[in-house]
Design a protein around this motif. Structure first.
Motif, PDB file in Angstrom:
ATOM      1  N   LYS A 165       0.828  -1.206   0.000  1.00 15.68           N
ATOM      2  CA  LYS A 165       0.000   0.000   0.000  1.00 15.68           C
ATOM      3  C   LYS A 165       0.866   1.261   0.000  1.00 15.68           C
ATOM      4  O   LYS A 165       0.631   2.210  -0.759  1.00 15.68           O
ATOM      5  N   ILE A 166       1.884   1.238   0.837  1.00 16.47           N
ATOM      6  CA  ILE A 166       2.759   2.415   0.918  1.00 16.47           C
ATOM      7  C   ILE A 166       3.570   2.580  -0.368  1.00 16.47           C
ATOM      8  O   ILE A 166       3.726   3.701  -0.872  1.00 16.47           O
ATOM      9  N   GLN A 167       4.060   1.460  -0.907  1.00 19.85           N
ATOM     10  CA  GLN A 167       4.806   1.557  -2.175  1.00 19.85           C
ATOM     11  C   GLN A 167       3.927   2.140  -3.286  1.00 19.85           C
ATOM     12  O   GLN A 167       4.407   2.949  -4.093  1.00 19.85           O
ATOM     13  N   ALA A 168       2.660   1.754  -3.291  1.00 20.97           N
ATOM     14  CA  ALA A 168       1.746   2.289  -4.306  1.00 20.97           C
ATOM     15  C   ALA A 168       1.545   3.790  -4.105  1.00 20.97           C
ATOM     16  O   ALA A 168       1.528   4.573  -5.073  1.00 20.97           O
ATOM     17  N   HIS A 169       1.430   4.187  -2.843  1.00 20.47           N
ATOM     18  CA  HIS A 169       1.264   5.606  -2.514  1.00 20.47           C
ATOM     19  C   HIS A 169       2.523   6.408  -2.911  1.00 20.47           C
ATOM     20  O   HIS A 169       2.442   7.499  -3.473  1.00 20.47           O
ATOM     21  N   ILE A 170       3.684   5.822  -2.637  1.00 23.62           N
ATOM     22  CA  ILE A 170       4.956   6.462  -3.008  1.00 23.62           C
ATOM     23  C   ILE A 170       5.021   6.652  -4.524  1.00 23.62           C
ATOM     24  O   ILE A 170       5.336   7.742  -5.022  1.00 23.62           O
ATOM     25  N   GLN A 171       4.688   5.585  -5.250  1.00 28.17           N
ATOM     26  CA  GLN A 171       4.735   5.640  -6.715  1.00 28.17           C
ATOM     27  C   GLN A 171       3.833   6.715  -7.274  1.00 28.17           C
ATOM     28  O   GLN A 171       4.226   7.518  -8.119  1.00 28.17           O
ATOM     29  N   LYS A 172       2.605   6.728  -6.767  1.00 33.26           N
ATOM     30  CA  LYS A 172       1.621   7.693  -7.263  1.00 33.26           C
ATOM     31  C   LYS A 172       2.069   9.117  -6.954  1.00 33.26           C
ATOM     32  O   LYS A 172       1.993   9.999  -7.796  1.00 33.26           O
ATOM     33  N   THR A 173       2.562   9.316  -5.731  1.00 33.09           N
ATOM     34  CA  THR A 173       3.000  10.655  -5.334  1.00 33.09           C
ATOM     35  C   THR A 173       4.149  11.117  -6.221  1.00 33.09           C
ATOM     36  O   THR A 173       4.164  12.261  -6.695  1.00 33.09           O
ATOM     37  N   ALA A 174       5.109  10.218  -6.468  1.00 41.30           N
ATOM     38  CA  ALA A 174       6.264  10.587  -7.288  1.00 41.30           C
ATOM     39  C   ALA A 174       5.812  10.946  -8.709  1.00 41.30           C
ATOM     40  O   ALA A 174       6.180  12.000  -9.242  1.00 41.30           O
ATOM     41  N   ILE A 175       5.003  10.104  -9.278  1.00 41.48           N
ATOM     42  CA  ILE A 175       4.556  10.340 -10.651  1.00 41.48           C
ATOM     43  C   ILE A 175       3.757  11.641 -10.740  1.00 41.48           C
ATOM     44  O   ILE A 175       3.975  12.475 -11.625  1.00 41.48           O
ATOM     45  N   ASP A 176       2.851  11.846  -9.781  1.00 42.13           N
ATOM     46  CA  ASP A 176       2.013  13.057  -9.792  1.00 42.13           C
ATOM     47  C   ASP A 176       2.834  14.338  -9.696  1.00 42.13           C
ATOM     48  O   ASP A 176       2.393  15.393 -10.151  1.00 42.13           O
ATOM     49  N   CYS A 177       4.016  14.266  -9.072  1.00 45.88           N
ATOM     50  CA  CYS A 177       4.804  15.504  -8.983  1.00 45.88           C
ATOM     51  C   CYS A 177       5.959  15.489  -9.983  1.00 45.88           C
ATOM     52  O   CYS A 177       6.896  16.282  -9.868  1.00 45.88           O
ATOM     53  N   GLY A 178       5.894  14.574 -10.953  1.00 45.22           N
ATOM     54  CA  GLY A 178       6.866  14.606 -12.046  1.00 45.22           C
ATOM     55  C   GLY A 178       8.207  13.991 -11.716  1.00 45.22           C
ATOM     56  O   GLY A 178       9.206  14.257 -12.382  1.00 45.22           O
ATOM     57  N   ARG A 179       8.252  13.150 -10.680  1.00 45.04           N
ATOM     58  CA  ARG A 179       9.515  12.477 -10.355  1.00 45.04           C
ATOM     59  C   ARG A 179       9.429  11.011 -10.767  1.00 45.04           C
ATOM     60  O   ARG A 179       8.343  10.464 -10.920  1.00 45.04           O
ATOM     61  N   SER A 180      10.599  10.397 -10.894  1.00 41.87           N
ATOM     62  CA  SER A 180      10.629   8.980 -11.190  1.00 41.87           C
ATOM     63  C   SER A 180      10.479   8.186  -9.884  1.00 41.87           C
ATOM     64  O   SER A 180      11.204   8.437  -8.924  1.00 41.87           O
ATOM     65  N   PRO A 181       9.537   7.251  -9.842  1.00 42.76           N
ATOM     66  CA  PRO A 181       9.322   6.479  -8.604  1.00 42.76           C
ATOM     67  C   PRO A 181      10.582   5.729  -8.165  1.00 42.76           C
ATOM     68  O   PRO A 181      10.757   5.483  -6.977  1.00 42.76           O
ATOM     69  N   GLU A 182      11.465   5.394  -9.106  1.00 47.74           N
ATOM     70  CA  GLU A 182      12.686   4.655  -8.720  1.00 47.74           C
ATOM     71  C   GLU A 182      13.633   5.498  -7.869  1.00 47.74           C
ATOM     72  O   GLU A 182      14.549   4.973  -7.245  1.00 47.74           O
ATOM     73  N   GLU A 183      13.423   6.813  -7.882  1.00 42.50           N
ATOM     74  CA  GLU A 183      14.277   7.692  -7.075  1.00 42.50           C
ATOM     75  C   GLU A 183      13.936   7.624  -5.587  1.00 42.50           C
ATOM     76  O   GLU A 183      14.677   8.160  -4.768  1.00 42.50           O
ATOM     77  N   VAL A 184      12.799   7.048  -5.255  1.00 40.40           N
ATOM     78  CA  VAL A 184      12.336   7.101  -3.864  1.00 40.40           C
ATOM     79  C   VAL A 184      12.343   5.707  -3.252  1.00 40.40           C
ATOM     80  O   VAL A 184      11.712   4.791  -3.777  1.00 40.40           O
ATOM     81  N   HIS A 185      13.097   5.555  -2.166  1.00 38.28           N
ATOM     82  CA  HIS A 185      13.231   4.252  -1.517  1.00 38.28           C
ATOM     83  C   HIS A 185      12.531   4.262  -0.163  1.00 38.28           C
ATOM     84  O   HIS A 185      12.668   5.203   0.610  1.00 38.28           O
ATOM     85  N   LEU A 186      11.830   3.181   0.077  1.00 38.54           N
ATOM     86  CA  LEU A 186      11.109   3.040   1.348  1.00 38.54           C
ATOM     87  C   LEU A 186      11.988   2.311   2.363  1.00 38.54           C
ATOM     88  O   LEU A 186      12.449   1.192   2.115  1.00 38.54           O
ATOM     89  N   ILE A 187      12.216   2.971   3.486  1.00 40.47           N
ATOM     90  CA  ILE A 187      12.930   2.320   4.594  1.00 40.47           C
ATOM     91  C   ILE A 187      11.901   1.930   5.653  1.00 40.47           C
ATOM     92  O   ILE A 187      11.154   2.782   6.138  1.00 40.47           O
ATOM     93  N   GLY A 188      11.843   0.664   5.986  1.00 37.97           N
ATOM     94  CA  GLY A 188      10.946   0.198   7.036  1.00 37.97           C
ATOM     95  C   GLY A 188      11.609   0.400   8.387  1.00 37.97           C
ATOM     96  O   GLY A 188      12.658  -0.172   8.664  1.00 37.97           O
ATOM     97  N   VAL A 189      11.022   1.245   9.198  1.00 38.49           N
ATOM     98  CA  VAL A 189      11.624   1.543  10.509  1.00 38.49           C
ATOM     99  C   VAL A 189      11.118   0.530  11.534  1.00 38.49           C
ATOM    100  O   VAL A 189       9.942   0.517  11.890  1.00 38.49           O
ATOM    101  N   SER A 190      12.050  -0.330  11.971  1.00 42.77           N
ATOM    102  CA  SER A 190      11.668  -1.487  12.775  1.00 42.77           C
ATOM    103  C   SER A 190      12.090  -1.377  14.230  1.00 42.77           C
ATOM    104  O   SER A 190      12.109  -2.380  14.944  1.00 42.77           O
ATOM    105  N   LYS A 191      12.409  -0.176  14.672  1.00 44.98           N
ATOM    106  CA  LYS A 191      12.820  -0.013  16.075  1.00 44.98           C
ATOM    107  C   LYS A 191      11.732  -0.530  17.015  1.00 44.98           C
ATOM    108  O   LYS A 191      10.550  -0.320  16.779  1.00 44.98           O
ATOM    109  N   ARG A 192      12.190  -1.203  18.063  1.00 46.68           N
ATOM    110  CA  ARG A 192      11.295  -1.735  19.097  1.00 46.68           C
ATOM    111  C   ARG A 192      10.261  -2.720  18.547  1.00 46.68           C
ATOM    112  O   ARG A 192       9.238  -2.958  19.171  1.00 46.68           O
ATOM    113  N   LYS A 193      10.546  -3.267  17.388  1.00 47.41           N
ATOM    114  CA  LYS A 193       9.680  -4.308  16.832  1.00 47.41           C
ATOM    115  C   LYS A 193      10.483  -5.609  16.757  1.00 47.41           C
ATOM    116  O   LYS A 193      11.683  -5.573  16.454  1.00 47.41           O
TER     117      LYS A 193
END
Ligand SMILES: *Cc1c(COP(=O)(O)O)cnc(C)c1O
Length: 229
Positions: free
Chosen positions: A9-37
């Motif tokens: 879901k988040i990757q889809a949101h990232i992709q859409k946001t990047a495309i909508d603002c004229g950026r390439s989705p490959e430029e944006v990487h998702l880091i899963g923050v796993s502290k205390r998990k």
């Protein structure tokens, strides 16, 4: 299953946001923050194909990484780092996001030299000048970047920030934009060994705004792994 769904879901949101603002989705990487998990949740994310994880506490991270295997993912250190723990951060992490002092950068370089590594780092900016947060002041960052560029075993790859929490993420936009401006200033300095390719900014509640302002690494915890108690 839940974690896989959250990531998709988040990757889809990232992709859409990047495309909508004229950026390439490959430029944006998702880091899963796993502290205390627990590591089982990280394992679930790895099994779902996810590869980038952020941890805040050295001791906790070392135990999880030893157990999961360092090679199973790319590990990002995003917590406050004390110089006396730099040795461990260098040993375990691919990218340290939170360098905010020359003393710390020197120690990282020294420890990296010992194990024949060049440590990738980001400079953390305390962009809203909050007393409770670490990070270099916006006015110090340029000098710091110049000094760090002289360290042999450290490679400066960009900037990181964590603006105050706002209920309306629009309120963070000005801070993200200010950090982007500083990164362009540093890029224009053409410092040896400095590649200003990354802007680490945006968390669960404001990553879309951060992407619109140029984020390349978004650090998302709660929206992937659930709330931390
Ligand atoms: C905990 C943390 C995050 C993730 O925050 P969420 O709101 O849970 O997405 C991101 N960056 C840093 C530096 C953190 O400490």
């Amino acid at each position: 299953m839940q974690i896989k769904n959250n990531i998709e879901k988040i990757q889809a949101h990232i992709q859409k946001t990047a495309i909508d603002c004229g950026r390439s989705p490959e430029e944006v990487h998702l880091i899963g923050v796993s502290k205390r998990k627990p590591e089982e949740l990280i394992r679930a994310a790895i099994d779902a194909g996810h590869r980038d994880f952020g941890e805040n506490y050295i001791q906790e991270a070392m135990e999880k990484i030893d157990s999961l295997g360092k090679e199973s993912a790319r590990w990002h250190f995003i917590g406050h780092l004390q110089s006396n723990k730099a040795r461990f951060a260098v040993k375990y992490f691919d990218l340290i996001h939170t360098v905010d002092k020359l003393k710390l950068a020197r120690e990282i370089s020294k420890q990296a030299a010992k194990i024949g590594k060049t440590q990738d780092i980001l400079l953390q900016i305390n962009i809203a000048e909050e007393e409770t947060k670490s990070g270099a002041g916006a006015g110090e960052v340029i000098d710091l970047a110049r000094q760090i560029s002289e360290l042999e075993h450290v490679s400066l790859r960009g900037l990181m920030c964590m603006p105050p929490f706002f209920a309306d993420p629009e309120d963070a936009r000005g801070y993200f934009r200010a950090v982007k401006t500083i990164s362009l200033e540093i890029r224009d300095m053409d410092l040896p060994g400095v590649e200003m390719e990354h802007l680490s900014m945006g968390m669960s509640n404001d990553f879309a705004v951060a992407i619109e302002e140029g984020a390349t690494l978004v650090r998302v915890g709660t929206a992937i792994f659930g709330s931390r108690d």
